[in-house]
Design an enzyme around this catalytic site. Structure first.
Site, short mmCIF file in Angstrom:
data_model
loop_
_atom_site.label_atom_id
_atom_site.label_comp_id
_atom_site.label_asym_id
_atom_site.label_seq_id
_atom_site.Cartn_x
_atom_site.Cartn_y
_atom_site.Cartn_z
N CYS A 85 104.69 82.45 -5.32
CA CYS A 85 104.68 83.15 -6.62
C CYS A 85 104.66 84.68 -6.48
O CYS A 85 105.41 85.39 -7.16
CB CYS A 85 103.49 82.68 -7.46
SG CYS A 85 101.96 82.54 -6.51
N HIS A 133 100.16 87.25 -12.17
CA HIS A 133 99.82 88.08 -11.00
C HIS A 133 100.30 89.52 -11.23
O HIS A 133 101.39 89.74 -11.76
CB HIS A 133 100.53 87.56 -9.76
CG HIS A 133 100.05 86.24 -9.25
ND1 HIS A 133 98.90 85.62 -9.69
CD2 HIS A 133 100.55 85.43 -8.28
CE1 HIS A 133 98.73 84.48 -9.03
NE2 HIS A 133 99.73 84.34 -8.18
#
Ligand code: A2P
Length: 331
Positions: free
Chosen positions: A130, A237
């Site tokens: 990710c 994130h």
């Protein structure tokens, strides 16, 4: 577009459930849909597009039926065992685990960066980590223009990246409960520890960012370093990305290149307190970049702040984009 038979392995998990959401949003051309998970979930029902589906246990025989594409997100050991079985049955696997990403026979793909690599698959295509996906979406157009010399990543990663257990640790930790997933409390804390520690002192998450950036950008020798940190954020994130280039950079041109890059949105208006934020990225499929400025400590360097929904673009959306390209090629 011809409809395909699709399997979702790990359908009950955090990424698995998001696969189903994104498949529906993108009107994925599905003929038969098979939902698979562990024995624990066998017999449970899940809804897709207004219809109920019974979750089946993943076994060696799950791919005996005709399946064209399988999206896997059920952990590395499940992928290690079952992705090759699926591939032997003619299924193309898009695998979200780290299991196959460094295998030279397995393409590692971010559709905005290296879609051409999909074509040389031999039954398994890996979906990158990710943190890497959102970083390379921004780095690729800059590498094309200025040629990257070195990258320094510092990440601020959400608990959703550690699955349901990670999410629960933050939720329960905010109520004063002890952690079950992480080695320390995550509420009110930052943990410079994601995945296991390696012999070189890096964590595996840091090494994944290093290895995967090189593979996706086709720069096997690229200088990359990373510090990855779990922070008390539920989802999306954030990353500080410091980049040094071979060639001189112009900041206005960098902003223009990034504003035209596929899947990338520039949010960079510090005078009005506008910069990418995790809470704004959540629920979306774009990669957001801001705080675009010169690194005044080197000749050709810049600093960037990059944010994306790690469960969507960092996992499910990227895999569904790859699967859509596969489905198109099957026509
Ligand atoms: P289950 O729900 O039956 O445990 P998350 O990372 O969000 O916790 O999700 C993990 C996903 O991987 C879940 O769908 C989980 O199914 C699935 N899974 C875990 N172990 C296996 C296994 N051995 N075989 C098949 N699916 C598995």
């Amino acid at each position: 577009m011809k409809k395909v038979n699709l399997a979702v392995v790990g359908a009950t998990g955090m990424v698995g459930r998001t696969f189903l959401k994104v498949l529906k949003e993108r009107n994925f051309p599905i003929d038969n849909l098979y939902l698979m998970a562990s024995k624990r979930s066998a017999g449970k029902t899940m809804e897709y597009d207004g219809k109920e589906y019974v979750v089946e246990e993943l076994t060696e025989h799950s791919f005996d039926k005709p399946i064209d594409i399988a999206l896997f997100s059920a952990g590395g050991s499940t992928s290690a065992k079952f992705a090759p079985i699926a591939a032997e049955h003619g299924v193309i696997v898009v695998d979200n685990s780290a299991q196959w990403r460094q295998d030279p026979k397995v393409p590692l793909v971010v559709p905005e960066c290296n879609p051409e690599d999909i074509s040389w698959n031999s039954g398994i295509i890996a979906n990158p980590n990710c943190s890497t996906i959102q970083a390379v979406a921004v780095l690729k157009p800059l590498d094309d223009k200025y040629k990257i010399k070195r990258v320094v990543y510092s990440t601020y990663q959400a608990v959703s990246g550690a699955g349901v257990a990670g999410w629960n640790d933050l939720e329960n930790g905010l109520k004063g409960e002890a952690p079950k997933k992480f080695p320390h409390p995550i509420a009110g804390n930052c943990l410079p520890h994601i995945d296991i520690f390696m012999d070189n002192g890096y964590t595996k998450e840091e090494m994944k960012m290093i290895w995967e950036t090189r593979k996706i950008l086709h720069h096997p020798e690229l200088k990359v370093t990373a510090t990855t940190v779990r922070v008390p954020v539920f989802n999306s994130h954030s990353e500080s990305v410091n980049v040094e280039f071979e060639n001189p950079v112009d900041i206005d041109e960098v902003k223009k290149i990034l504003s035209e890059a596929p899947g990338v949105v520039v949010v960079d208006d510090p005078a009005n307190d506008k910069y990418p934020l995790a809470i704004d990225a959540t629920g979306t499929d774009q990669v957001y970049v801001g705080r675009i400025r010169r690194d005044e400590s080197v000749e050709n360097g810049i600093n960037l702040w990059v944010v994306a929904d790690n469960i969507r673009k960092g996992a499910a959306t990227n895999a569904v984009q790859i699967a859509l390209m596969l489905a198109e090629a099957m026509n």
